[in-house]
Write an enzyme that holds these catalytic residues in place. Structure first.
Site, mmCIF file in Angstrom:
data_model
loop_
_atom_site.group_PDB
_atom_site.id
_atom_site.type_symbol
_atom_site.label_atom_id
_atom_site.label_comp_id
_atom_site.label_asym_id
_atom_site.label_seq_id
_atom_site.Cartn_x
_atom_site.Cartn_y
_atom_site.Cartn_z
ATOM 1 N N LYS A 23 0.847 -1.199 0.000
ATOM 2 C CA LYS A 23 0.000 0.000 0.000
ATOM 3 C C LYS A 23 0.879 1.244 0.000
ATOM 4 O O LYS A 23 1.881 1.308 0.726
ATOM 5 C CB LYS A 23 -0.886 -0.029 1.252
ATOM 6 C CG LYS A 23 -1.936 1.077 1.319
ATOM 7 C CD LYS A 23 -2.831 0.893 2.542
ATOM 8 C CE LYS A 23 -3.966 1.905 2.586
ATOM 9 N NZ LYS A 23 -4.891 1.678 3.709
ATOM 10 N N SER A 49 -9.844 1.512 2.440
ATOM 11 C CA SER A 49 -8.958 2.302 1.612
ATOM 12 C C SER A 49 -7.855 1.493 0.931
ATOM 13 O O SER A 49 -7.243 1.980 -0.010
ATOM 14 C CB SER A 49 -8.310 3.397 2.454
ATOM 15 O OG SER A 49 -7.470 2.821 3.453
ATOM 16 N N SER A 81 -10.183 -0.686 6.627
ATOM 17 C CA SER A 81 -9.530 -0.601 5.315
ATOM 18 C C SER A 81 -8.811 -1.832 4.811
ATOM 19 O O SER A 81 -8.412 -1.865 3.654
ATOM 20 C CB SER A 81 -8.563 0.568 5.302
ATOM 21 O OG SER A 81 -9.280 1.744 5.080
HETATM 22 N N1 GLN Z 1 -13.602 3.990 5.758
HETATM 23 C C1 GLN Z 1 -12.930 4.411 6.950
HETATM 24 C C2 GLN Z 1 -12.531 5.851 6.830
HETATM 25 O O1 GLN Z 1 -12.789 6.429 5.847
HETATM 26 C C3 GLN Z 1 -11.786 3.527 7.274
HETATM 27 C C4 GLN Z 1 -10.539 3.833 6.558
HETATM 28 C C5 GLN Z 1 -9.355 3.031 7.014
HETATM 29 O O2 GLN Z 1 -9.492 2.023 7.696
HETATM 30 N N2 GLN Z 1 -8.186 3.525 6.682
HETATM 31 O O3 GLN Z 1 -11.959 6.415 7.711
#
Ligand code: GLN
Length: 471
Positions: A79, A154, A178
């Protein structure tokens, strides 16, 4: 033999038996990326020369006849919020465009010690803020099972790379879901480790009390191999914990599985409910005891998370001022540089969170928002503590629906936040959870969430690998 179909264990055996070399496997993956990534958009950067160099080095170790580790010569994807020395690290943001990592994250150091081959950096929502990878400043990652749909976020690039056979495994990060959400949407295994089990050193910070790096893989065994390679105490991350992963021989027979009654309420797609309930039934048929539990404060999870995460994000993102890193605009004075660089460098979602976070932390509102959210966080934690007195693990959906259409929620932040309804409570408590492919709606994969108590990744992984045979 299709090299890109093989798992870590199969590749390891193949290297041992001299069936193929790491360079051959790496080239097969680079070829696959060239062929398919135009339509998927999993990668922000393909690190071809690094990969080939690492593959050659791995082949030397393999042919030397000495013992070599499971990940030696196995190509992976990282990532783009995780630093790989000398490679770009944009975190999906324009403000870090052209930023080159000056050192390796601890997880990368560990992978490199094992002889890993790094194929490239994968796409993500800007600073990992999002649930669809549409918030990337660069591109939208498409779901390999249906390219009109999102890969989840994400860590959408990391999930799609594995699902599209563009990497054997990948690393993602999970702050509110994410790793698990894109794993569920893309039909791969994703493990969110206990907070503190994997070092965060070299992960571009979003919300530091929640962020955690974890593996995404083709199957449970591979996820376990990667987790074992990256976990552990790190002097560069004071929140990392000293603990020893031990093989668990927990069996489905007699296993106590908690099913939270609040998790099957309105809003869940009936098709998802059907798949999750049938997964629970399969565990029951294999001898598990199903126990209804209550996690009453989960209903406040999303509200609580969307106070705490933006608060921490607003502090973490303060360092991107146009001076120290990446993107910089010129202006007449210093304040102008800050305003211009941040104004143009950040996309809409980080800006929204910076505003929400600074507001919730401001002196007049701190008690009403941030402090209150921290109190609710304790209640959510306590729910799980009570539940784990009665059960070994908890089963739930990962998401109320399968992968949605590209664009469907992109302009509606609130509905995007609600995607996290089943994943954030785990993070607020700091416990581990895994997404295991459990079925499909049409061609769209659906993940079962297996939640465990602190540092019980071993139990989760053992149960997941037994279930994997049944699904
Ligand atoms: N969807 C969540 C957010 O927007 C989680 C994102 C994540 O785990 N990085 O914060």
């Amino acid at each position: 033999m299709e090299l890109t179909n093989l798992t870590i264990t199969q590749l390891h055996q193949g290297f041992k038996d001299k069936k193929f070399t790491s360079v051959e496997v790496t080239k097969a993956y680079l070829e696959q990326i060239k062929k398919t990534d135009k339509s998927i958009g999993a990668y922000l950067a393909v690190t071809e020369s690094l990969a080939l160099k690492q593959a050659e080095a791995a082949d030397k170790i393999i042919t030397s006849g000495k013992h070599f580790s499971m990940l030696c010569g196995v190509p992976c994807a990282i990532k783009d919020a995780i630093l790989v020395d000398g490679e770009i690290a944009t975190a999906g943001s324009k403000i870090l465009e052209n930023y080159v990592a000056p050192y390796d994250a601890t997880v990368i150091k560990k992978l490199k010690t094992q002889g890993a081959v790094i194929l490239g950096k994968t796409n993500l929502d800007e600073f990992a803020m999002g649930a669809s990878t549409e918030n990337s400043a660069y591109q939208v990652t498409k779901n390999p099972h249906d390219t009109t749909r999102v890969a989840g976020g994400s860590s959408g690039g990391s999930a799609a790379a594995v699902a599209a056979k563009e990497a054997v495994y990948s690393l993602g990060s999970d702050t509110g879901g994410s790793i698990r959400l894109p794993a569920s949407f893309c039909g791969v295994v994703g493990l969110n480790p206990t907070y503190g089990s994997v070092s965060r050193y070299g992960l571009i910070a979003f919300a530091s009390s929640l962020d955690q790096i974890g593996p995404m893989a083709k199957n449970v065994e591979d996820a376990k191999i990667v987790f074992e390679a990256i976990y552990g105490k790190d002097q560069n991350d004071a929140t990392s914990k000293n603990y020893q992963f031990e093989e668990s021989n927990i069996n489905l027979k007699g296993l106590k599985i908690g099913v939270p009654k609040e998790y099957f309420s309105e809003g869940i797609d009936p098709e998802i409910e059907k798949i999750i309930k049938s997964a629970i039934q399969k565990a029951k048929d294999a001898g598990a005891k199903i126990i209804e539990i209550s996690l009453p404060n989960t209903q406040y999870g999303v509200a609580c998370y969307y106070i705490i995460a933006p608060c921490e994000a607003s502090a973490n993102l303060a360092r991107f001022d146009g001076i120290k890193y990446g993107f910089s605009e010129t202006a007449d004075n210093l304040l102008g540089v800050y305003l211009q660089s941040r104004g143009r460098g950040f996309g809409a979602e980080p800006k929204r969170r910076i505003m929400l976070g600074t507001y919730a932390l401001s002196s007049g509102y701190y008690d009403a928002y941030y402090k209150k959210a921290q109190q609710v966080r304790e209640l959510i934690k306590e729910d799980f503590t009570q539940a784990f007195k009665k059960v070994d693990v908890i089963f739930s959906p990962v998401s109320p629906f399968a992968a949605f259409k590209v664009g469907e929620k992109a302009n509606d932040p609130l509905s995007m936040y609600l995607v996290d309804v089943y994943t954030v409570a785990v993070k607020l408590a700091g416990i581990p959870a895994l997404s295991l492919p459990a079925g499909k709606i049409g061609k769209l994969p659906v993940g079962l969430q297996i939640i465990g108590n602190y540092f019980e990744e071993n139990k989760i992984l053992s149960i997941a690998s037994q279930l994997e045979q049944l699904f």
